[in-house]
Design an enzyme around this catalytic site. Structure first.
Site, mmCIF file in Angstrom:
data_model
loop_
_atom_site.group_PDB
_atom_site.id
_atom_site.type_symbol
_atom_site.label_atom_id
_atom_site.label_comp_id
_atom_site.label_asym_id
_atom_site.label_seq_id
_atom_site.Cartn_x
_atom_site.Cartn_y
_atom_site.Cartn_z
ATOM 1 C CG HIS A 249 -2.926 5.613 -5.587
ATOM 2 N ND1 HIS A 249 -1.974 6.457 -6.100
ATOM 3 C CD2 HIS A 249 -2.869 5.760 -4.238
ATOM 4 C CE1 HIS A 249 -1.341 7.077 -5.083
ATOM 5 N NE2 HIS A 249 -1.872 6.678 -3.960
ATOM 6 C CG ASP A 312 -1.022 3.852 -1.549
ATOM 7 O OD1 ASP A 312 -1.756 3.009 -2.110
ATOM 8 O OD2 ASP A 312 -0.202 4.562 -2.159
ATOM 9 C CD GLU A 313 -0.092 8.676 -1.169
ATOM 10 O OE1 GLU A 313 0.651 9.603 -0.844
ATOM 11 O OE2 GLU A 313 0.035 8.069 -2.264
ATOM 12 C CB ALA A 314 -8.180 6.024 -0.164
ATOM 13 C CG LEU A 315 -5.028 11.440 0.546
ATOM 14 C CD1 LEU A 315 -4.073 12.580 0.197
ATOM 15 C CD2 LEU A 315 -4.698 10.877 1.923
#
Ligand code: ACM
Length: 500
Positions: A249, A312-315
């Site tokens: 993000h 979060d969400e460090a994909l």
């Protein structure tokens, strides 16, 4: 079928969240008028202006604060009293913040063992204000003895996707105080914008302060703005928890500081609402200094003990590089003397005991969270299907998302925090936090409509013991409380699940 509403149950005390003990006592309301004054001395004096300000707003006249109690009728007395008697004998045991409120025909008394207890009692007093037939106002006669279940009772607000200014944040803090919440988690950075001045990295706000979802206007808080927000929160017993979302993000950071990208070329600004694509790079030389400078600066401007670092969400990050970056971040939080808070993904990394892990997606395997708790982490419950107030209450709602499904009032109410993470030791539950993401939420009125009444439901889950909670009872109390939102000019969602 909706539950019986305020009109059907005029005897209902409009107290939300549900107190441990509350009885309406017989007699006319205590008259509020020219003789009304707040009496607060010693340690209680810090809470006097909050109570006088709020009563004054309800009455439309200035309410004075005095140190001396001359015994005349009409006083609203705030008093610090030592020990467990402060909660009126509920033997609360739990976290600080217990209080007792007594309103009779002559005066109102709020007692607590600590200032936060007085602030909670003040919120209860505010809910006891009633309009009298002569067009005036009074306080309903009652005896309330109360204490919170959990120490962490939070609300998260995303000011990154769309910027929401200090006036909106103050309105949100007022609502949070009224529901006896004690944390405001500000999501200050994301792919679409950077909302907090960082003196060592001025381009973050000079460049990425200006961007937002859909090319809408940006904005950011200066160091002084954040100080003022924290002071406003502190007056209401609310600790501000700033979030700098790392290592994912981060498009807004990469756009402002191209040296954070492997080729040094930077990235364009991002105004869409996809997630998971941006990342820091552990082996890019500029990364470590960036993490250190940003976290040190934000820690220095943070009054409270907590620093939220996202996670979060460090994909697009592999597991090893993710763990290295979270370790880098955790080390800086520790160096800055703060307690780390991170979204559930950080449970995969090594964390200092006492760190806080915030659960959000309970469709995922949460065994790493339970493992982290066994190693000393504590857990904040924000399951999206219950507490994500950016999710539409019903499919046709004009704003909001629905990736977690719809979250109606009853969904936000009927759940048990201790049951969210399989195998979690009950003592590891720090508390509960609602979340308002703002990809589609542009205005103050949209913020408030997404919060009310669902935030009241989540606040009751955070405050009230399970044995005190039942849906029909909550529905009746929230219906009785809603007119105070109208009176304060707060827009709210008329859930069809309640007979308002
Ligand atoms: C989250 O909703 N990505 C924490």
């Amino acid at each position: 079928m909706s539950a019986p509403g305020a009109a059907a149950r005029p005897d209902v005390l409009p107290l939300v969240p549900a107190p441990r003990r509350a009885v309406a006592t017989p007699g006319d309301p205590l008259h509020l008028g020219a003789a009304t004054r707040v009496v607060a001395a010693g340690g209680a004096a810090a809470v006097g202006p909050l109570v006088a300000g709020r009563l004054g707003a309800r009455l439309g006249r200035e309410v004075p604060v005095r140190a001396d109690d001359d015994g005349r009728p009409g006083a609203v007395v705030l008093r610090l009293v030592p020990g467990p008697a402060a909660d009126g004998g509920t033997d609360a045991g739990g976290p600080p913040g217990a209080y007792r409120v007594t309103v009779d025909g002559a005066r109102a008394v709020v007692e607590a063992a600590d200032a936060d207890g007085l602030r909670h009692g003040a919120a209860t007093l505010d809910q006891l204000v009633v309009r009298t037939p002569d067009g005036g106002a009074g306080l309903r006669r009652a005896e309330v003895a109360d204490a919170p279940r959990f120490g962490w009772r939070g609300l998260h607000l995303d000011v990154a996707r769309h910027f929401h200014d200090a006036a909106t944040v103050r309105a949100v803090l007022d609502v949070a105080w009224s529901l006896r919440l004690n944390r405001l988690h500000l999501h200050l950075t994301d792919d679409q914008g950077w909302r907090i001045e960082v003196p060592s990295r001025p381009r973050l706000t000079e460049v990425s302060g200006a961007t937002a979802v859909d090319g809408d206007p940006g904005g950011f808080f200066t160091v002084a703005d954040l100080a003022a927000i924290q002071a406003y929160g502190a007056e209401r017993g609310i600790t501000v928890v700033p979030e700098i979302d790392l290592p994912g993000h981060v498009n807004a950071a990469l756009h402002a500081y191209p040296e954070l990208t492997p080729d040094g070329a930077g990235v364009p600004p991002y105004t869409g609402i996809e997630v998971g694509f941006s990342r820091l790079h552990a082996d890019v030389p500029a990364t470590a200094a960036f993490v250190r400078d940003v976290l040190a600066d934000v820690a220095a401007m943070t009054e409270g003990p907590y620093l939220h670092v996202g996670g979060d969400e460090a994909l697009t990050l592999g597991a090893d590089e993710y763990a290295r970056l979270v370790a880098m971040v955790a080390e800086e939080v520790c160096r800055a003397g703060k307690t780390l808070v991170g979204w559930q993904e950080v449970a995969r990394a090594r964390l200092a005991p006492g760190s806080l892990v915030q659960v959000w997606d309970d469709r995922e395997d949460l065994s790493a969270v339970a493992d982290a708790a066994r190693r000393g982490a504590r857990v904040i419950l924000s399951p999206a299907r219950r507490t994500y107030l950016d999710q539409k209450p019903h499919a046709g709602f004009p704003v909001g998302l629905d990736w977690a499904g719809t979250v109606e009032l009853r969904d936000a109410y009927e759940w048990e925090p201790a049951d969210v993470v399989p195998g979690l030791p009950p003592a590891a539950v720090a508390g509960v936090e609602a979340a308002l993401w703002t990809e589609t939420i542009r205005t103050r009125d949209e913020v408030l409509t997404m919060l009310l009444p669902r935030l009241a439901a989540v606040a009751e889950v955070a405050w009230s013991e399970p044995g005190r909670r039942s849906w029909p009872d909550f529905a009746a109390r929230v219906a009785a409380l809603a007119p105070t939102w109208d009176e304060a000019g707060l827009p709210w969602y008329r859930s069809p699940q309640v007979d308002w």
